[in-house]
Design a protein around this motif. Structure first.
Motif, PDB file in Angstrom:
ATOM      1  N   LEU A   1      41.749  28.844  34.030  1.00 55.66           N
ATOM      2  CA  LEU A   1      41.061  29.201  35.303  1.00 55.66           C
ATOM      3  C   LEU A   1      41.688  28.338  36.595  1.00 55.66           C
ATOM      4  CD1 LEU A   1      37.416  29.003  33.672  1.00 55.66           C
ATOM      5  CD2 LEU A   1      38.577  30.991  34.504  1.00 55.66           C
ATOM      6  N   GLU A   2      42.203  27.217  35.951  1.00 56.56           N
ATOM      7  CA  GLU A   2      43.003  26.312  37.021  1.00 56.56           C
ATOM      8  C   GLU A   2      44.090  26.813  37.553  1.00 56.56           C
ATOM      9  OE1 GLU A   2      42.023  23.673  38.652  1.00 56.56           O
ATOM     10  OE2 GLU A   2      40.113  23.526  37.546  1.00 56.56           O
ATOM     11  N   ARG A   3      45.035  27.673  36.656  1.00 54.37           N
ATOM     12  CA  ARG A   3      46.264  28.085  36.953  1.00 54.37           C
ATOM     13  C   ARG A   3      46.250  29.311  37.795  1.00 54.37           C
ATOM     14  NH1 ARG A   3      50.573  26.262  32.330  1.00 54.37           N
ATOM     15  NH2 ARG A   3      49.897  24.189  32.264  1.00 54.37           N
ATOM     16  N   ILE A   4      45.279  30.295  37.562  1.00 53.98           N
ATOM     17  CA  ILE A   4      45.171  31.643  38.285  1.00 53.98           C
ATOM     18  C   ILE A   4      44.431  31.514  39.430  1.00 53.98           C
ATOM     19  CG2 ILE A   4      45.454  32.821  36.243  1.00 53.98           C
ATOM     20  CD1 ILE A   4      42.605  33.517  35.985  1.00 53.98           C
ATOM     21  N   ASP A   5      43.754  30.316  40.035  1.00 57.87           N
ATOM     22  CA  ASP A   5      43.018  30.180  41.152  1.00 57.87           C
ATOM     23  C   ASP A   5      44.109  30.300  42.318  1.00 57.87           C
ATOM     24  OD1 ASP A   5      40.668  29.444  42.402  1.00 57.87           O
ATOM     25  OD2 ASP A   5      41.778  27.526  43.135  1.00 57.87           O
ATOM     26  N   GLY A   6      43.589  31.189  43.215  1.00 59.68           N
ATOM     27  CA  GLY A   6      44.221  31.554  44.286  1.00 59.68           C
ATOM     28  C   GLY A   6      44.989  32.843  44.371  1.00 59.68           C
ATOM     29  N   ARG A   7      45.211  33.468  42.911  1.00 64.41           N
ATOM     30  CA  ARG A   7      46.154  34.636  42.872  1.00 64.41           C
ATOM     31  C   ARG A   7      45.321  35.729  43.358  1.00 64.41           C
ATOM     32  NH1 ARG A   7      50.255  35.478  39.030  1.00 64.41           N
ATOM     33  NH2 ARG A   7      50.062  33.546  38.377  1.00 64.41           N
ATOM     34  N   LYS A   8      45.902  36.850  44.046  1.00 66.61           N
ATOM     35  CA  LYS A   8      45.443  37.782  44.450  1.00 66.61           C
ATOM     36  C   LYS A   8      45.748  38.926  43.436  1.00 66.61           C
ATOM     37  CE  LYS A   8      45.884  36.401  49.523  1.00 66.61           C
ATOM     38  NZ  LYS A   8      46.343  36.841  50.611  1.00 66.61           N
ATOM     39  N   VAL A   9      44.748  39.625  43.322  1.00 64.29           N
ATOM     40  CA  VAL A   9      44.885  40.993  42.497  1.00 64.29           C
ATOM     41  C   VAL A   9      44.018  42.174  43.140  1.00 64.29           C
ATOM     42  CG1 VAL A   9      45.103  39.661  40.241  1.00 64.29           C
ATOM     43  CG2 VAL A   9      42.565  40.418  41.119  1.00 64.29           C
ATOM     44  N   THR A  10      44.325  43.266  42.393  1.00 65.71           N
ATOM     45  CA  THR A  10      43.765  44.545  42.947  1.00 65.71           C
ATOM     46  C   THR A  10      42.620  45.023  41.789  1.00 65.71           C
ATOM     47  OG1 THR A  10      45.531  45.230  44.405  1.00 65.71           O
ATOM     48  CG2 THR A  10      44.004  46.947  43.751  1.00 65.71           C
ATOM     49  N   ALA A  11      41.598  45.058  42.175  1.00 64.96           N
ATOM     50  CA  ALA A  11      40.499  45.579  41.081  1.00 64.96           C
ATOM     51  C   ALA A  11      39.798  46.585  41.572  1.00 64.96           C
ATOM     52  CB  ALA A  11      39.579  44.336  40.588  1.00 64.96           C
ATOM     53  N   ALA A  12      39.756  47.890  40.892  1.00 58.90           N
ATOM     54  CA  ALA A  12      38.992  48.909  41.252  1.00 58.90           C
ATOM     55  C   ALA A  12      39.358  49.441  42.735  1.00 58.90           C
ATOM     56  CB  ALA A  12      37.565  48.810  41.133  1.00 58.90           C
ATOM     57  N   GLY A  13      40.533  49.343  43.339  1.00 53.67           N
ATOM     58  CA  GLY A  13      41.064  49.829  44.600  1.00 53.67           C
ATOM     59  C   GLY A  13      40.714  48.795  45.564  1.00 53.67           C
ATOM     60  N   ARG A  14      40.386  47.601  45.511  1.00 55.99           N
ATOM     61  CA  ARG A  14      40.305  46.586  46.516  1.00 55.99           C
ATOM     62  C   ARG A  14      41.024  45.289  46.113  1.00 55.99           C
ATOM     63  NH1 ARG A  14      35.746  42.797  45.900  1.00 55.99           N
ATOM     64  NH2 ARG A  14      34.722  43.130  43.829  1.00 55.99           N
ATOM     65  N   GLN A  15      41.712  44.608  46.939  1.00 59.09           N
ATOM     66  CA  GLN A  15      42.074  43.220  46.768  1.00 59.09           C
ATOM     67  C   GLN A  15      41.230  42.392  46.655  1.00 59.09           C
ATOM     68  OE1 GLN A  15      44.945  41.455  49.547  1.00 59.09           O
ATOM     69  NE2 GLN A  15      46.556  42.127  48.277  1.00 59.09           N
ATOM     70  N   VAL A  16      41.179  41.206  45.734  1.00 56.25           N
ATOM     71  CA  VAL A  16      40.527  40.273  45.044  1.00 56.25           C
ATOM     72  C   VAL A  16      41.404  39.005  45.302  1.00 56.25           C
ATOM     73  CG1 VAL A  16      38.765  39.456  43.899  1.00 56.25           C
ATOM     74  CG2 VAL A  16      38.885  41.745  44.243  1.00 56.25           C
ATOM     75  N   THR A  17      40.910  37.785  45.834  1.00 58.76           N
ATOM     76  CA  THR A  17      41.601  36.494  45.767  1.00 58.76           C
ATOM     77  C   THR A  17      40.591  35.727  44.660  1.00 58.76           C
ATOM     78  OG1 THR A  17      42.480  36.616  48.041  1.00 58.76           O
ATOM     79  CG2 THR A  17      42.309  34.543  46.902  1.00 58.76           C
ATOM     80  N   LEU A  18      41.385  35.526  43.499  1.00 62.18           N
ATOM     81  CA  LEU A  18      40.611  34.705  42.488  1.00 62.18           C
ATOM     82  C   LEU A  18      40.188  33.333  43.029  1.00 62.18           C
ATOM     83  CD1 LEU A  18      42.833  36.137  39.554  1.00 62.18           C
ATOM     84  CD2 LEU A  18      40.806  36.886  40.158  1.00 62.18           C
ATOM     85  N   ARG A  19      39.092  33.054  42.830  1.00 59.92           N
ATOM     86  CA  ARG A  19      38.349  31.765  42.861  1.00 59.92           C
ATOM     87  C   ARG A  19      38.052  31.234  41.625  1.00 59.92           C
ATOM     88  NH1 ARG A  19      41.472  30.654  47.309  1.00 59.92           N
ATOM     89  NH2 ARG A  19      40.787  32.143  49.089  1.00 59.92           N
ATOM     90  N   THR A  20      38.703  30.602  40.798  1.00 57.87           N
ATOM     91  CA  THR A  20      38.306  30.194  39.265  1.00 57.87           C
ATOM     92  C   THR A  20      38.305  28.906  39.080  1.00 57.87           C
ATOM     93  OG1 THR A  20      40.601  30.950  38.731  1.00 57.87           O
ATOM     94  CG2 THR A  20      39.154  32.497  38.578  1.00 57.87           C
ATOM     95  N   ALA A  21      38.908  27.979  39.950  1.00 66.17           N
ATOM     96  CA  ALA A  21      38.891  26.544  39.702  1.00 66.17           C
ATOM     97  C   ALA A  21      37.367  26.193  39.485  1.00 66.17           C
ATOM     98  CB  ALA A  21      39.562  25.895  40.646  1.00 66.17           C
ATOM     99  N   GLY A  22      37.171  25.451  38.475  1.00 62.90           N
ATOM    100  CA  GLY A  22      35.996  25.207  38.163  1.00 62.90           C
ATOM    101  C   GLY A  22      34.742  26.122  37.820  1.00 62.90           C
ATOM    102  N   LEU A  23      35.151  27.168  37.569  1.00 63.93           N
ATOM    103  CA  LEU A  23      34.215  28.183  37.222  1.00 63.93           C
ATOM    104  C   LEU A  23      33.401  27.705  35.748  1.00 63.93           C
ATOM    105  CD1 LEU A  23      35.431  31.762  37.997  1.00 63.93           C
ATOM    106  CD2 LEU A  23      33.438  30.585  39.069  1.00 63.93           C
ATOM    107  N   LYS A  24      32.240  28.139  35.774  1.00 62.59           N
ATOM    108  CA  LYS A  24      31.442  28.020  34.482  1.00 62.59           C
ATOM    109  C   LYS A  24      31.913  29.159  33.548  1.00 62.59           C
ATOM    110  CE  LYS A  24      26.941  27.771  32.153  1.00 62.59           C
ATOM    111  NZ  LYS A  24      25.605  27.662  32.563  1.00 62.59           N
ATOM    112  N   ALA A  25      32.451  28.905  32.343  1.00 65.12           N
ATOM    113  CA  ALA A  25      32.658  30.038  31.131  1.00 65.12           C
ATOM    114  C   ALA A  25      31.806  30.127  30.288  1.00 65.12           C
ATOM    115  CB  ALA A  25      34.071  29.520  30.674  1.00 65.12           C
ATOM    116  N   GLU A  26      31.329  31.465  29.996  1.00 65.84           N
ATOM    117  CA  GLU A  26      30.508  31.802  29.213  1.00 65.84           C
ATOM    118  C   GLU A  26      30.950  32.756  28.368  1.00 65.84           C
ATOM    119  OE1 GLU A  26      26.804  33.008  31.597  1.00 65.84           O
ATOM    120  OE2 GLU A  26      26.479  31.216  32.371  1.00 65.84           O
ATOM    121  N   THR A  27      30.345  32.780  27.051  1.00 64.47           N
ATOM    122  CA  THR A  27      30.828  33.809  26.080  1.00 64.47           C
ATOM    123  C   THR A  27      29.942  34.796  25.945  1.00 64.47           C
ATOM    124  OG1 THR A  27      32.341  32.136  24.838  1.00 64.47           O
ATOM    125  CG2 THR A  27      31.658  34.264  23.567  1.00 64.47           C
ATOM    126  N   ILE A  28      30.174  36.313  25.996  1.00 65.15           N
ATOM    127  CA  ILE A  28      29.273  37.071  25.642  1.00 65.15           C
ATOM    128  C   ILE A  28      29.380  37.625  23.976  1.00 65.15           C
ATOM    129  CG2 ILE A  28      28.820  39.748  26.157  1.00 65.15           C
ATOM    130  CD1 ILE A  28      29.952  39.276  28.760  1.00 65.15           C
TER     131      ILE A  28
END
Length: 458
Positions: A223-250
């Motif tokens: 989560l720390e290393r991919i923070d700020g990375r830009k990706v394209t999800a379902a046709g729209r560009q998204v900037t990942l804001r993952t630093a400090g995210l709470k991780a939950e298991t499904i």
């Protein structure tokens, strides 16, 4: 068929409702990272788990979905279903080969290439993406399939057809993984080599060759290393804001767990066997009810598993033949010939039934040995029972009266009537008998007894 349809509705319909009800409403919590663990062979249960899990992740306001993988590969249809969900997901997906010591071979490599972010933990590997099951056991093209200089002078219709079919499947798989690599900007040349040559990479080599995007020791580091990375999800560009995210298991729901059990080839094989034996017992003993009901349920579940697993029709035919031969042994006096043939067919069927070389989608040898031994034991029991029945004294019919004593009721000119067991029988015999004489039955001729005189009176 109606019962089977109702069973399928229950299996496929209830879990999604339960999943949505279990998920918190949109906006009930802040953004989170939702983790789905893909462990073991990728099959129908995995595809259903990922599909339902993506819906739950969206309901939980997930900013990222993490597929934590440790898989030897799986079925192509299930793999493509997972990839479709990834490509259609508005929530970015990170494929993560985790924990250390895990692998993402074969189908796992395709999924990793499809993910918006590809990551691996130290001590992991990926690759070996060559299709291993082609058209019911068709081998991959090899040196023997290469055209020879004199092939045009020596036509061999079977080999070119077989090589052409294998090449079709390999080319399709190579084009598919190359398209995924180009979509994500990863190493497309190595991706194609992993299909055509079956090559694999360690984590450091994968990072160096731009097959993956990042190496992380655990979920928090990812989560720390991919923070700020830009990706394209379902046709729209998204900037990942993952630093400090709470991780939950499904966690998988009860339907997914049940589907995972049913689609285990060993369980499916045993269900089929128990189901057929239950019905045989019911038909041999009409009115027992219990074996018929239990056998019918097992058989339906077994048919359901066969519907979603790659089966070999020859193996299925051999299995039905084996069961028929062993059942016939109980009714036909073949002195074990039918039963032995049934056991041989049974072992061959178990080896051929599931048409796949993927680990986890074959029947294990211990299961084959135990079920064959059990069927053989049942055969020996039936043969012993039949042998003892043959040696047992006759208890019904006129033959059962031989040697018994009867009382003469009336007699004249070598024939008359006797009383035996409270019944009046016509009898013949040499000599003149008097009423109340005791005679012994020598034989039976239809409904007439042959008797001779005993040496005492009542």
């Amino acid at each position: 068929m109606k019962i089977f349809s109702l069973l399928m509705v229950l299996l496929w319909g209830l879990q999604p409702m339960a999943a949505v009800q279990a998920a918190p409403p949109d906006g009930a919590a802040g953004p989170s990272a939702q983790i789905l663990h893909i462990t073991g062979p990728i099959g129908p249960a995995t595809a259903e788990f990922v599909h339902d899990g993506f819906g739950i992740a969206r309901a939980r306001n997930a900013a990222l979905i993490i597929l934590a993988m440790d898989t030897p590969g799986g079925l192509a249809e299930s793999m493509r279903a997972v990839i479709h969900d990834i490509l259609d997901s508005p929530v970015p997906v990170a494929g993560f080969v985790f924990p250390s010591g895990s692998r993402a071979d074969s189908a796992g490599t395709y999924i990793l290439y499809a993910a918006h972010v590809a990551a691996m933990a130290p001590g992991t590997n990926l690759g070996a993406a060559t299709p291993v099951m082609i058209g019911g056991g068709l081998p991959l093209p090899g040196p023997d399939d290469e055209p020879k200089p004199d092939d045009d002078q020596k036509p061999q219709p079977d080999k070119p057809a077989k090589g052409a079919m294998a090449a079709k499947v390999v080319n399709d798989a190579a084009a598919y993984i190359r398209s995924l690599a180009e979509m994500r900007g990863r190493n497309a040349e190595w991706a194609e080599r992993s299909v055509r040559e079956g090559v694999s990479l360690s984590v450091n080599e994968a990072l160096e060759m731009k097959v993956i995007d990042v190496v992380a020791a655990d979920i928090d580091a990812l989560l720390e290393r991919i923070d700020g990375r830009k990706v394209t999800a379902a046709g729209r560009q998204v900037t990942l804001r993952t630093a400090g995210l709470k991780a939950e298991t499904i966690e998988p729901g009860w339907r997914i767990r049940l589907l995972s059990i049913l689609t285990n080839p060993n369980i499916a094989f045993i269900l089929m066997l128990v189901g057929v034996y239950g019905l045989i017992f019911e038909f041999a003993n009409p009115g027992s009810v219990g074996p018929g009901v239990f056998g019918g349920i097992c058989l339906l579940l077994g048919f359901y598993a066969l519907n979603v697993l790659p089966i070999n029709t020859t193996g299925l035919g051999l299995l039905l033949l084996a069961i028929a031969l062993m059942a016939a042994e109980a009714f036909v006096p073949s002195f074990g010939i039918l039963g032995i043939g049934g056991i041989i067919a049974f072992v061959l069927a178990a080896m051929m039934l599931f048409d796949s070389d993927i680990p986890g989608f074959r029947i294990s040898w211990p299961v084959i040995a135990v079920t064959a031994a059990g069927s053989g034991g049942l055969l020996i029991f039936l043969l012993g029972y039949a042998w003892r029945a043959q040696r047992r004294p006759v208890t019904t019919g006129v033959e059962s009266l031989v040697g018994k004593s009867a009382e003469v009721l009336e007699w004249s000119h070598g024939q008359g009537y006797v009383r035996l067991g409270g019944e009046r029988w016509k009898a013949v015999g040499e000599g003149n008998f008097s009423p109340r004489d005791r005679v012994e039955v020598l034989a039976g001729r239809g409904l007439v007894l042959v008797v001779h005189k005993k040496h005492h009176k009542l």
